[in-house]
Design a protein around this motif. Structure first.
Motif, short mmCIF file in Angstrom:
data_model
loop_
_atom_site.label_atom_id
_atom_site.label_comp_id
_atom_site.label_asym_id
_atom_site.label_seq_id
_atom_site.Cartn_x
_atom_site.Cartn_y
_atom_site.Cartn_z
N LEU A 1 1.41 -7.37 -6.05
CA LEU A 1 2.26 -6.81 -7.10
C LEU A 1 2.38 -5.30 -6.98
CD1 LEU A 1 1.13 -8.89 -10.23
CD2 LEU A 1 3.32 -9.03 -9.02
N ALA A 2 1.26 -4.65 -6.66
CA ALA A 2 1.30 -3.20 -6.48
C ALA A 2 2.12 -2.82 -5.27
CB ALA A 2 -0.14 -2.67 -6.36
N ALA A 3 1.94 -3.57 -4.17
CA ALA A 3 2.69 -3.27 -2.95
C ALA A 3 4.18 -3.51 -3.16
CB ALA A 3 2.16 -4.13 -1.81
N ARG A 4 4.54 -4.57 -3.90
CA ARG A 4 5.96 -4.82 -4.18
C ARG A 4 6.55 -3.67 -4.98
NH1 ARG A 4 7.14 -11.16 -5.69
NH2 ARG A 4 6.14 -12.13 -3.88
N THR A 5 5.81 -3.19 -5.95
CA THR A 5 6.31 -2.07 -6.77
C THR A 5 6.58 -0.84 -5.91
OG1 THR A 5 5.06 -2.89 -8.69
CG2 THR A 5 5.79 -0.59 -8.74
N ILE A 6 5.68 -0.56 -4.98
CA ILE A 6 5.87 0.61 -4.10
C ILE A 6 7.13 0.44 -3.26
CG2 ILE A 6 4.89 1.80 -2.09
CD1 ILE A 6 2.12 1.27 -3.25
N LYS A 7 7.35 -0.76 -2.73
CA LYS A 7 8.51 -0.99 -1.87
C LYS A 7 9.81 -1.01 -2.66
CE LYS A 7 6.98 -1.43 2.37
NZ LYS A 7 7.52 -0.61 3.47
N ILE A 8 9.82 -1.69 -3.79
CA ILE A 8 11.06 -1.85 -4.55
C ILE A 8 11.51 -0.51 -5.13
CG2 ILE A 8 12.05 -2.93 -6.61
CD1 ILE A 8 10.28 -5.36 -6.04
N ARG A 9 10.53 0.31 -5.57
CA ARG A 9 10.90 1.58 -6.20
C ARG A 9 10.92 2.73 -5.20
NH1 ARG A 9 7.80 1.46 -12.10
NH2 ARG A 9 8.71 -0.55 -12.79
N ASN A 10 10.73 2.40 -3.94
CA ASN A 10 10.78 3.42 -2.88
C ASN A 10 9.83 4.59 -3.15
OD1 ASN A 10 12.76 2.12 -1.26
ND2 ASN A 10 14.36 2.84 -2.67
#
Length: 412
Positions: A306-315
């Motif tokens: 979830l943390a990694a997805r947030t980093i990728k999605i929000r650039n």
């Protein structure tokens, strides 16, 4: 009775409709005799006789004598246990609808059916919803049949002689008789054999049967001989106990629809891809599909993902000096969600789904499809885009495939 049973003449053709009048065989007998007398001097011949949903236990004797030009007879939804010899007098009958009766015994069909004119005239035969435990042998001699329906009976098997439902044998017999008469016994001469071979090769062996409905029975096997019906367009074998499909079915090059749902199939032969005109393949309710769909599970993503997805999605920007090496490698393993309306990513957790992939512009084949979450499961995404890695992009051509070219594999 008189008003409801009045003949209706439309565009030069006569139709007599006595549907749902609770007519008994005795009443119908007298009515048909009277109608027959009335019509003997009439200019229009009666072509269609509709008698469904009455109380008939047998065919009326006046049927053939009073209406010799009949082309369609509907006796569905009665209590018929046999179609008597009266049927044989209908020399020009093209359509016989006798579904939902009590037919099924050894005398259910009239003797001499295969030798009667019906062998050459009858094109549509519906005997669904009866009690047949085997396909009557006389039906397999009706060489003019285009549609045969025996669904909802008690059939245990499909006879190998099903391949007889093509017109080539009829032409062969006609030719044989003609040569015997014209050549006065020289049938075995080289010239006779040469003529026979020539005529048969020039297309006189084309099949007639276009639609075969055998759904809702107890059939366990499909005979390879079923592949010898070259004109078959629609084959319905659903709701049986079939465990395998013979590769010979790939010879049905005219087949457009194949219904195999609710059987016991665990695999399909590779040769099924040779059905170049196939538009619809129904497989739902088989072990090969049920097992496949049951395995499509989804585990919620971990806090790390979830943390990694947030980093990728929000650039969110980061450098090699900000994170340890294992997290950098983890962030680099992200895969883009193939749903064009999503824009998300996934790592270890994804939703597995069936996706239909366009194959050579002719088939839509079911393949495994990966999405980032259940919310991405939509008809648009599952039917138009493929799963790719981070370095690959979806095919725009596939998304623009016209609906009329999309073939169906019904997994339901």
């Amino acid at each position: 009775m008189e008003e409801a049973g009045a003949a209706v003449v439309t565009a030069g053709e006569a139709e007599l409709n006595w549907s749902r009048l609770s007519v008994s065989t005795e009443t119908l007998e007298s009515e048909l005799e009277a109608r027959g007398e009335e019509r003997r001097g009439a200019r229009e011949a009666l072509l269609r006789l509709l008698l469904p949903h009455n109380r008939l236990v047998s065919l009326p004797r006046a049927l053939g004598s009073g209406f010799p030009h009949l082309q369609l007879l509907d006796v569905s939804g009665n209590a018929l246990t046999a179609l008597g010899p009266e049927l044989l007098a209908l020399r020009g009958l093209r359509t016989l609808l006798a579904k939902n009766n009590r037919l099924g015994g050894p005398s259910a069909l009239p003797k001499g059916l295969a030798q009667s004119p019906l062998c050459r005239s009858l094109q549509v035969l519906n005997l669904s919803g009866n009690c047949f435990q085997e396909v009557p042998a006389s039906l397999l001699e009706l060489r003019a049949l285009q549609t045969l329906s025996l669904g909802g009976n008690q059939l245990q098997s499909i006879p190998a002689e099903i391949e007889n439902l093509q017109s080539g044998y009829e032409f062969y017999e006609d030719l044989q008789n003609a040569l015997r008469q014209n050549d006065r016994g020289t049938w075995e001469s080289p010239e006779a054999r040469r003529v026979t071979t020539k005529i048969l090769k020039e297309g006189h062996c084309t099949g007639n049967l276009e639609c075969l409905y055998l759904g809702g029975n107890f059939i366990k096997e499909i005979p390879p001989e079923l592949g010898n019906l070259p004109s078959l367009n629609y084959l319905v074998l659903c709701d049986n106990k079939i465990q395998s499909v013979p590769p010979q079915l790939s010879q049905l090059h005219s087949l457009r629809s194949l219904s195999l749902h609710n059987n016991l199939l665990t695999y399909l032969p590779r040769e099924i891809l040779n059905l170049i005109h196939l538009e619809e393949l129904s497989l739902r309710g088989n072990p090969l599909v049920v097992r496949f769909v049951r395995d499509l599970t989804y585990d919620p993503p971990t806090l790390l993902e979830l943390a990694a997805r947030t980093i990728k999605i929000r650039n969110i920007s980061y450098t090699p000096y900000d994170l340890p090496g294992n997290l950098l490698r983890y962030l680099g393993s992200a895969s883009n969600c193939p749903n064009p309306k999503c824009g998300g990513v996934y790592f270890d957790c994804c939703v597995r789904q069936i996706k239909f992939v366009d194959f050579c512009g002719k088939y839509r084949l079911p393949l495994m499809h990966y999405l980032c979450s259940p919310e991405c499961s939509s008809p648009c995404s599952s039917a138009s885009h493929s799963s790719t890695s981070q370095s690959e992009s979806d095919s725009e051509d596939e998304a623009s495939v016209a609906a009329r070219r999309m073939q169906k594999v019904l997994l339901g």
